[in-house]
Design a protein around this motif. Structure first.
Motif, PDB file in Angstrom:
ATOM      1  N   THR A  21       0.836  -1.207   0.000  1.00 34.76           N
ATOM      2  CA  THR A  21       0.000   0.000   0.000  1.00 34.76           C
ATOM      3  C   THR A  21       0.871   1.257   0.000  1.00 34.76           C
ATOM      4  N   ASP A  22       2.004   1.185   0.701  1.00 38.74           N
ATOM      5  CA  ASP A  22       2.918   2.336   0.701  1.00 38.74           C
ATOM      6  C   ASP A  22       3.499   2.561  -0.695  1.00 38.74           C
ATOM      7  N   ALA A  23       3.839   1.471  -1.379  1.00 39.61           N
ATOM      8  CA  ALA A  23       4.361   1.603  -2.741  1.00 39.61           C
ATOM      9  C   ALA A  23       3.305   2.175  -3.674  1.00 39.61           C
ATOM     10  N   PHE A  24       2.039   1.784  -3.450  1.00 40.52           N
ATOM     11  CA  PHE A  24       0.948   2.302  -4.275  1.00 40.52           C
ATOM     12  C   PHE A  24       0.807   3.818  -4.103  1.00 40.52           C
ATOM     13  N   VAL A  25       0.894   4.286  -2.860  1.00 37.27           N
ATOM     14  CA  VAL A  25       0.796   5.735  -2.615  1.00 37.27           C
ATOM     15  C   VAL A  25       1.994   6.466  -3.211  1.00 37.27           C
ATOM     16  N   ARG A  26       3.181   5.839  -3.134  1.00 38.61           N
ATOM     17  CA  ARG A  26       4.368   6.451  -3.738  1.00 38.61           C
ATOM     18  C   ARG A  26       4.174   6.618  -5.246  1.00 38.61           C
ATOM     19  N   LEU A  27       3.524   5.628  -5.862  1.00 31.81           N
ATOM     20  CA  LEU A  27       3.251   5.710  -7.296  1.00 31.81           C
ATOM     21  C   LEU A  27       2.305   6.871  -7.599  1.00 31.81           C
ATOM     22  N   ILE A  28       1.258   6.985  -6.784  1.00 30.48           N
ATOM     23  CA  ILE A  28       0.324   8.114  -6.962  1.00 30.48           C
ATOM     24  C   ILE A  28       1.064   9.435  -6.789  1.00 30.48           C
TER      25      ILE A  28
END
Length: 264
Positions: free
Chosen positions: A243-250
């Protein structure tokens, strides 16, 4: 500049693969300690046993079922918490009266520990799904509120003057000036709130859970299955990292305009 000094300056270690060295050393030391009897299985299962147990849980479908239940709780609670946190921050950030009404209770609530809320949540909502979702929503709302509020108050005042010159309405002001200006801080809050939402879920699932990763861990504790407990904890870690990687992508997409500041 001497040749030796230039060579030293050109050489740079590959930091990407160096980051996995210390975890590998820990796992190898852990396995050796388990194999040598220094670390008994009843206290902590060996890495090999944990890998074998993970495969067995996947084959049985137990792990997938537990992950699905926990993800559902986390997603529901996070969405509710995000809407509340950002909504309250907009209310407090754009109005002094709103700040006086909203900010004091939020500042008080952010100091309340999760375990302190559990008895009240059980009394109010019973022992079903609702108290677990409420606890996750509470954990997600506070960081988003704090960061969004700080972001709104940090928006350049010249942009507000520009909005006044353009005679923007309240909704247009929020949509075109306030939220875009506060976006970097909102994304920081989003990352923090996702991390805390997982922590809140771990706490919530330790109390009267009949499904999910928390139930899996509690059930394993009854039978002294340290391998299953570690598998459950590792799944929590992996979900948090994803989930942290997903937010970093956003963040990378949404803040591409300030790529230089992000060091990319």
């Amino acid at each position: 500049m001497p040749v030796r000094a230039r060579s030293a300056a050109r050489w740079r270690p590959r930091k990407t693969w160096l980051r996995i060295v210390s975890p590998l050393v820990i796992v190898v030391a852990w396995q050796l300690a388990s194999a040598g009897g220094v670390l008994p299985e009843r206290l902590l299962a060996s890495p090999v046993t944990i890998v074998r147990t993970t495969w067995e849980l996947i084959q049985e479908g137990t792990l997938q079922e537990a992950i699905t239940v926990s993800l559902g709780r986390a997603a529901t609670g996070f969405v509710i918490g995000a809407v509340l946190g950002i909504g309250l921050a907009v209310l407090a950030g754009l109005s002094t009266v709103g700040e006086y009404i909203v900010d004091p209770p939020m500042q008080m609530l952010r100091t309340v520990p999760f375990y302190g809320l559990i008895p009240l949540l059980i009394l109010w909502f019973g022992i079903g799904e609702l108290p677990k979702v409420v606890l996750v929503a509470f954990g997600a709302a506070i960081p988003l509120y704090l960061n969004t509020f700080a972001g709104i108050r940090g928006v350049d005042s010249k942009l507000a003057e520009l909005a006044e010159v353009q005679q923007l309405g309240r909704v247009a002001l929020i949509g075109h000036i306030v939220l875009p200006g506060a976006l970097p801080q909102i994304l920081v809050g989003l990352r923090q709130s996702l991390g805390i939402a997982w922590l809140a879920l771990i706490v919530a699932e330790q109390v009267n859970a009949d499904a999910g990763l928390g139930f899996l861990i509690n059930d394993a504790r009854e039978f002294l299955r340290t391998d299953v407990i570690v598998v459950g904890l590792l799944v929590y870690c992996v979900l948090g990292l994803l989930t942290d990687a997903f937010v970093r992508l956003i963040e990378r997409k949404a803040l591409a305009w300030r790529r230089g500041f992000l060091g990319q």
